[in-house]
Design a protein around this motif. Sequence first.
Motif, PDB file in Angstrom:
ATOM      1  N   MET A   1     -11.028   7.192   1.308  1.00  0.00           N
ATOM      2  CA  MET A   1      -9.605   7.227   1.696  1.00  0.00           C
ATOM      3  C   MET A   1      -8.740   6.795   0.518  1.00  0.00           C
ATOM      4  O   MET A   1      -9.025   5.834  -0.171  1.00  0.00           O
ATOM      5  CB  MET A   1      -9.400   6.289   2.888  1.00  0.00           C
ATOM      6  N   SER A   2      -7.646   7.522   0.276  1.00  0.00           N
ATOM      7  CA  SER A   2      -6.783   7.233  -0.861  1.00  0.00           C
ATOM      8  C   SER A   2      -5.618   6.323  -0.502  1.00  0.00           C
ATOM      9  O   SER A   2      -4.786   6.038  -1.347  1.00  0.00           O
ATOM     10  CB  SER A   2      -6.252   8.544  -1.444  1.00  0.00           C
ATOM     11  N   GLY A   3      -5.537   5.875   0.726  1.00  0.00           N
ATOM     12  CA  GLY A   3      -4.460   4.981   1.118  1.00  0.00           C
ATOM     13  C   GLY A   3      -3.402   5.690   1.926  1.00  0.00           C
ATOM     14  O   GLY A   3      -3.448   6.902   2.147  1.00  0.00           O
ATOM     15  N   PRO A   4      -2.401   4.947   2.395  1.00  0.00           N
ATOM     16  CA  PRO A   4      -1.311   5.550   3.172  1.00  0.00           C
ATOM     17  C   PRO A   4      -0.622   6.669   2.399  1.00  0.00           C
ATOM     18  O   PRO A   4      -0.511   6.636   1.181  1.00  0.00           O
ATOM     19  CB  PRO A   4      -0.366   4.359   3.404  1.00  0.00           C
ATOM     20  N   ALA A 260       3.977  -2.999  -1.120  1.00  0.00           N
ATOM     21  CA  ALA A 260       2.651  -2.459  -0.837  1.00  0.00           C
ATOM     22  C   ALA A 260       1.998  -3.189   0.323  1.00  0.00           C
ATOM     23  O   ALA A 260       1.383  -2.566   1.200  1.00  0.00           O
ATOM     24  CB  ALA A 260       1.773  -2.551  -2.091  1.00  0.00           C
ATOM     25  N   ASP A 261       2.151  -4.506   0.358  1.00  0.00           N
ATOM     26  CA  ASP A 261       1.570  -5.285   1.453  1.00  0.00           C
ATOM     27  C   ASP A 261       2.188  -4.907   2.799  1.00  0.00           C
ATOM     28  O   ASP A 261       1.488  -4.818   3.817  1.00  0.00           O
ATOM     29  CB  ASP A 261       1.759  -6.780   1.199  1.00  0.00           C
ATOM     30  N   LEU A 295      -1.360   0.300  -5.859  1.00  0.00           N
ATOM     31  CA  LEU A 295      -1.699  -0.864  -5.041  1.00  0.00           C
ATOM     32  C   LEU A 295      -2.187  -0.440  -3.650  1.00  0.00           C
ATOM     33  O   LEU A 295      -3.066  -1.082  -3.068  1.00  0.00           O
ATOM     34  CB  LEU A 295      -0.495  -1.802  -4.910  1.00  0.00           C
ATOM     35  N   LEU A 296      -1.618   0.630  -3.132  1.00  0.00           N
ATOM     36  CA  LEU A 296      -2.054   1.154  -1.827  1.00  0.00           C
ATOM     37  C   LEU A 296      -3.440   1.755  -1.927  1.00  0.00           C
ATOM     38  O   LEU A 296      -4.300   1.519  -1.083  1.00  0.00           O
ATOM     39  CB  LEU A 296      -1.056   2.191  -1.326  1.00  0.00           C
ATOM     40  N   ALA A 297      -3.654   2.549  -2.959  1.00  0.00           N
ATOM     41  CA  ALA A 297      -4.951   3.209  -3.127  1.00  0.00           C
ATOM     42  C   ALA A 297      -6.054   2.195  -3.410  1.00  0.00           C
ATOM     43  O   ALA A 297      -7.175   2.315  -2.935  1.00  0.00           O
ATOM     44  CB  ALA A 297      -4.874   4.239  -4.247  1.00  0.00           C
TER      45      ALA A 297
END
Length: 300
Positions: A1-4, A260-261, A295-297
């Motif tokens: 998964m690459s994040g949101p 990001a958090d 940061l998300l990824a």
Amino acid sequence: MSGPRIIWTIPTRGDGKTARGWAPAPALPGFLTDGRVGGPAFTPFDYLHQISRAAELGGLAGVYTPYDPHGEESLVVTGSLGRDSRYLEVVAGFPAGIATPVYAAKLSATLQRAFGGRLSWRLEVDLDERVQRAQGDFVTGPDRYARAAEFLTVAKAVWHGRDVDFTGRFYEVVRGGFEGPLAGLPFPTVYLSGTSDEAFALSAEHADVHVFDLAPDLDAHLARLDPRVRPALQASVHTREDEVELRGPAGLRGTYQQVADRILAYADRGVDTFFLSAEPRLEEALRIAQHVRPLLAGRA
């Protein structure tokens, strides 16, 4: 998964205090006015393309062209940006009363062929009535949602079938449907929004994704969403390396890490797609791509 997934909003009526991208196109040189060759070196559309390219090069998931009755026509901008990109999801915002569902479906089938299946719809239902009347649309109140339901029912029927017959309150089709190269394409992902009972009922029947505004009562709205429909969040974003630099309206605000958090916290609650915007769109798209997306990824 690459994040949101981040979908960046395209400004169809200019960007920032100077309304960059909204000025008239430069005049043609005198020796080109016969229309045979050439054109302005740089037009307002080129600025919109710069934003879209920044989003794609920065690894964002897509771009959103919102419907603005006084801005550039969103479907035309969508067609231009979709052909200029290779990987972006291209989300076209438009009102349900813009055309017949058969014409909207055919137009979208052509765009879907041009984009290789990357077109999505974000149907606008609850428009200001003054805007609707100015556009020649006099369907109001709950009827707007009833019409939108018929619009999507008919559009999906002719998209996937042949010899489609339909008789409703707002639309009627006799032996409709697509053949040849327009048949067999993936139907656009359908994004809907709204927090009324009618909006949730429409999403339960037709939406793939329901877009919510950032609000204190978000959890209550999420609890009402049909479990088959994915939630998304729409917000402005204001982020810098140093928290002290920040000023502006409410939204996702803070340092790169703080923003990001917050996005990851919403992702933990099931929100996987974020429609974000900031001004100026080009510079802020690059900022989000360079400083927030990694940061998300990295923590997905």
